[in-house]
Write an enzyme that holds these catalytic residues in place. Structure first.
Site, PDB file in Angstrom:
ATOM      1  N   LYS A   1      39.164  39.723  31.298  1.00 54.22           N
ATOM      2  CA  LYS A   1      38.355  38.436  31.341  1.00 54.22           C
ATOM      3  C   LYS A   1      38.064  37.898  29.877  1.00 54.22           C
ATOM      4  CE  LYS A   1      35.665  39.246  35.693  1.00 54.22           C
ATOM      5  NZ  LYS A   1      36.365  38.060  36.170  1.00 54.22           N
TER       6      LYS A   1
ATOM      7  N   ARG B   1      38.949  42.599  46.337  1.00 57.24           N
ATOM      8  CA  ARG B   1      39.514  42.588  47.650  1.00 57.24           C
ATOM      9  C   ARG B   1      40.344  44.013  47.811  1.00 57.24           C
ATOM     10  NH1 ARG B   1      43.010  37.494  45.991  1.00 57.24           N
ATOM     11  NH2 ARG B   1      41.065  37.096  44.562  1.00 57.24           N
TER      12      ARG B   1
HETATM   13  N1  BES Z   1      33.903  39.303  40.116  1.00 51.81           N
HETATM   14  C1  BES Z   1      34.947  38.205  40.051  1.00 51.81           C
HETATM   15  C2  BES Z   1      34.461  36.811  40.590  1.00 51.81           C
HETATM   16  C3  BES Z   1      33.501  36.305  40.020  1.00 51.81           C
HETATM   17  C4  BES Z   1      33.436  35.371  38.909  1.00 51.81           C
HETATM   18  C5  BES Z   1      31.991  36.471  40.469  1.00 51.81           C
HETATM   19  C6  BES Z   1      32.298  34.742  38.374  1.00 51.81           C
HETATM   20  C7  BES Z   1      30.999  35.815  39.849  1.00 51.81           C
HETATM   21  C8  BES Z   1      31.242  35.174  38.919  1.00 51.81           C
HETATM   22  C9  BES Z   1      36.147  38.851  40.680  1.00 51.81           C
HETATM   23  O1  BES Z   1      36.584  40.136  40.708  1.00 51.81           O
HETATM   24  C10 BES Z   1      37.336  38.036  39.902  1.00 51.81           C
HETATM   25  O2  BES Z   1      37.567  38.122  38.843  1.00 51.81           O
HETATM   26  N2  BES Z   1      38.160  37.089  40.869  1.00 51.81           N
HETATM   27  C11 BES Z   1      39.169  36.402  39.918  1.00 51.81           C
HETATM   28  C12 BES Z   1      40.220  36.287  41.097  1.00 51.81           C
HETATM   29  C13 BES Z   1      41.494  35.757  40.457  1.00 51.81           C
HETATM   30  C14 BES Z   1      42.142  36.700  39.584  1.00 51.81           C
HETATM   31  C15 BES Z   1      42.287  35.308  41.760  1.00 51.81           C
HETATM   32  C16 BES Z   1      38.769  34.957  39.762  1.00 51.81           C
HETATM   33  O3  BES Z   1      37.799  34.488  40.534  1.00 51.81           O
HETATM   34  O4  BES Z   1      39.005  34.365  38.916  1.00 51.81           O
HETATM   35 ZN    ZN Z   2      37.490  40.781  38.898  1.00 54.34          ZN
END
Ligand code: BES
Ligand code: ZN
Ligand code: ZN
Length: 495
Positions: free
Chosen positions: A272, A346
Site C-alpha cells: 500500500k 476476500r
Molecule cells: N483493507 C483494504 C480495504 C480498505 C481500504 C479498508 C481503506 C479500509 C480503508 C483491502 O484489503 C484492500 O486493500 N482492498 C483493495 C482491493 C483492490 C486491490 C481490489 C482496495 O480497496 O484498494
Molecule cells: Zn488489502
C-alpha cells in the site's frame, strides 16, 4: 461506566440540568420558569441559541440547584425519532464533560413520554445508547485522561417497567459496541491473531451458552484452507479460524456471521502507499463487529442460533509472502490466481464462508468486512455497502440499519457482473480486470465471495467507510465506531 437512574422528578442532587425544547415551542418554559424563559429568548435574539435542531445553550438562573443548565433544541415534535434521542444525549454528555461535571438530570425522557411519538421501549433503548455510546473514550495510552461523566438521572413520571427493560438492552448493545471500538482502536502490536483468540476465549468463558472452537495453523493445513494460509504466509503470526457457537433455539436454523480479521494490512507484495497505512490496524473491524455482536447476543439471551466465524491473520510483506501470479486452491476446491495481494480480505473470507456453508451448514451467512476502498468511494462514512441476491435479507438488514442508524445501502448485483472474477488460468482471479479492480470494486469483491456460497442465503456487508472515521460524529467518536455491531444486533432483535 456511566450509571443511569430513573426518577419520578428531576434529581436535584445532579450537577447539571439538561432540558429539552421543541423548535416549534421555544417559549415552552415561560409558565414554569419565567427567568429561564427570558434567558432563552435573549439567547435566541443574540444568536447564541436557535430554532435549528440540536442547537443548545448553557446558562444559569438564580437559586438554581444545579451548577449549570443546558437547553437542547429537539427539533419538531412530529420529526421525533430514536436518533434524535441518541444525538441529544450525546450533546448532553459532551457539554457536561466539557464543564468537568460528574452528573446530569434531564426531563427529555418525560417530555417524550408525554408526546407519545415513540414507544417506551424505543425511548429506553435509544436513550441508553446515546449516553453509553457518547461516554466512550479510548485514552488508556494517555497520561492525562479526559473527564468522564459518572451518573445520569432520567425523569420518568410513569410506570418504568418497559423503559427499564429496554434501557438494559440499550446498555448491553452499547457496551458491546464499545468493545468493538476498543478492538479496532488498539494498535496491531496488541491486537494480533493470538489476541483475537484470547478475547474470544474470555468471552466464551464468561458466557456458558457460547462454545468456542479454534482452528490453528495445523488444522487449517489439514483442512487445506489455503486462502487463509496464503495470506498469512508473509507474517510471523500464525493464522486462525475462530468459531463462536451460540445455540439457543433447537427449533430454528443457524445464522453464521463471518468477519474479516486482518489485524494489519500492509497490502503485501502489492504494498500500500504511505497515506492511510497507519489506519490499516482497523482491517479487523469485521471480526471486532462479530465479537461485539456475540457478546450482546449472549447477554440479551436471544432465542436464536448464531455462529460467529472469524478468519484472522496479518497481511505482511516478506520473503514468504504470497505473490501475484500464485494460483491457490481454496478450501472449496476452486482455484484462484492472485492478481493483487492487497485483495486479501476476500481470500480469507472465502474459506471462512465455505466453512460456514459446508461444515456448519448455516442456512444464512452474513459476512462483514472492511473489504474495499471502492465502497468508501461510493458511500463515504455514512453507510456500509450491502450485497445479496436474497430480497428478504436485503430488506431485513436495511431496516435494521435504518432503525439503528448503523446504516447499510444495497449495491446492484446484476447478472452482468457475475463473470468479472472468472480467470483464464484458474477458476477465479482475486481482482477484476476492469479498471484494475477499481471499476465497481465493491461489487466485484462481492461477486468473488458469492462463488464460495453453495447452499446458504448470503449477504455481504462492506464496512470499510463507517468502521473508522477521521472526525467524531455525535455519539460516534473519531477512529473506531463499532460499525456493524448495532446493525447485526438490531437485525437479530427483529428476526
Ligand atoms: N483493507 C483494504 C480495504 C480498505 C481500504 C479498508 C481503506 C479500509 C480503508 C483491502 O484489503 C484492500 O486493500 N482492498 C483493495 C482491493 C483492490 C486491490 C481490489 C482496495 O480497496 O484498494
Ligand atoms: Zn488489502
Ligand atoms: Zn484488507
Amino acid at each position: 461506566m456511566t450509571k443511569i437512574n430513573i426518577k419520578k422528578e428531576l434529581e436535584t442532587k445532579s450537577d447539571s440540568l439538561i432540558l429539552g425544547l421543541f423548535e416549534d415551542e421555544l417559549n415552552y418554559y415561560e409558565q414554569v420558569n419565567p427567568e429561564l424563559d427570558k434567558k432563552i429568548q435573549l439567547a435566541v435574539k443574540r444568536k447564541k441559541f436557535s430554532t435549528k435542531k440540536y442547537s443548545y445553550y448553557t446558562t444559569q438562573i438564580t437559586n438554581s440547584a444545579y451548577e449549570s443548565i443546558t437547553v437542547i433544541n429537539l427539533g419538531k415534535k412530529t420529526d421525533m425519532d430514536m436518533e434524535t434521542l441518541r444525538v441529544s444525549m450525546s450533546i448532553a454528555v459532551k457539554e457536561v464533560n466539557k464543564q468537568k461535571l460528574d452528573s446530569f438530570t434531564t426531563n427529555i425522557t418525560d417530555i417524550l413520554r408525554e408526546i407519545k411519538k415513540l414507544s417506551d421501549a424505543d425511548i429506553g433503548l435509544s436513550i441508553a445508547e446515546g449516553i453509553i455510546l457518547s461516554s466512550y473514550k479510548f485514552d488508556k495510552y494517555l497520561k492525562t485522561k479526559n473527564h468522564s461523566l459518572k451518573e445520569v438521572s432520567l425523569q420518568w413520571n410513569d410506570k418504568d417497567t418497559i423503559l427499564k427493560k429496554a434501557m438494559t438492552q440499550g446498555i448491553i448493545i452499547s457496551e458491546a459496541t464499545n468493545l468493538t471500538r476498543d478492538l479496532v482502536n488498539e494498535p496491531s502490536n496488541v491486537v494480533n491473531p493470538s489476541y483475537i483468540e484470547k478475547i474470544c476465549r474470555e468471552l466464551a468463558k464468561k458466557n456458558s451458552k457460547l462454545k468456542i472452537k479454534v482452528l490453528g495453523k495445523k488444522e487449517l493445513q489439514a483442512k487445506k484452507m489455503n486462502g487463509i494460509l496464503s495470506v498469512s504466509n508473509g507474517g510471523n503470526e500464525s493464522p486462525r479460524l475462530i468459531i463462536l457457537e451460540y445455540n439457543n433455539n433447537p427449533r430454528q436454523n443457524k445464522t453464521a456471521i463471518v468477519g474479516k480479521g486482518v489485524t494489519f494490512d500492509t497490502g503485501g507484495i502489492n504494498l500500500k502507499p504511505e497515506a492511510g497505512l497507519i489506519d490499516m490496524k482497523m482491517d479487523m473491524g469485521g471480526a471486532a463487529a462479530i465479537i461485539g455482536t456475540m457478546k450482546a447476543v449472549c447477554e440479551l439471551d436471544l432465542k436464536q442460533n448464531i455462529i460467529g466465524v472469524i478468519p484472522t491473520c496479518e497481511n505482511m510483506i516478506s520473503g514468504t509472502s504470497y505473490k501475484p501470479g500464485d494460483i491457490i486452491t481454496m478450501y472449496n476446491g476452486s482455484t484462484v490466481e492472485i492478481h493483487n495481494t492487497d485483495a486479501e480480505g476476500r481470500m480469507i473470507l472465502a474459506d471462512a464462508i465455505t466453512y460456514a456453508d459446508k461444515d456448519l451448514k448455516a442456512s444464512t451467512i452474513i459476512d462483514i468486512a472492511t473489504l474495499t476502498g471502492a465502497c468508501m468511494v461510493a458511500l463515504g462514512y455514512e453507510a456500509s455497502g450491502l450485497i445479496s441476491k436474497d430480497e428478504n435479507l436485503i430488506s431485513n438488514l436495511f431496516s435494521a440499519g435504518e432503525r439503528s442508524k448503523d446504516r447499510v445501502w444495497p449495491l446492484p448485483f446484476y447478472d452482468e457482473y457475475q463473470n468479472k472474477m472468472d480467470g483464464d488460468l484458474s477458476d477465479y482471479i482475486n481482482l477484476s480486470r476492469e479498471g484494475n479492480g477499481k471499476l465497481a470494486g465493491a461489487i466485484t469483491a462481492g461477486v468473488f465471495l458469492s462463488k464460495f456460497v453453495k447452499n446458504a442465503n448470503w449477504a455481504h456487508i462492506d464496512i470499510a467507510g463507517p468502521a473508522y472515521i477521521p472526525t467524531e460524529k455525535s455519539y460516534n467518536p473519531k477512529y473506531g465506531t463499532g460499525a456493524g455491531t448495532r446493525l447485526l444486533v438490531y437485525y437479530f432483535l427483529n428476526n
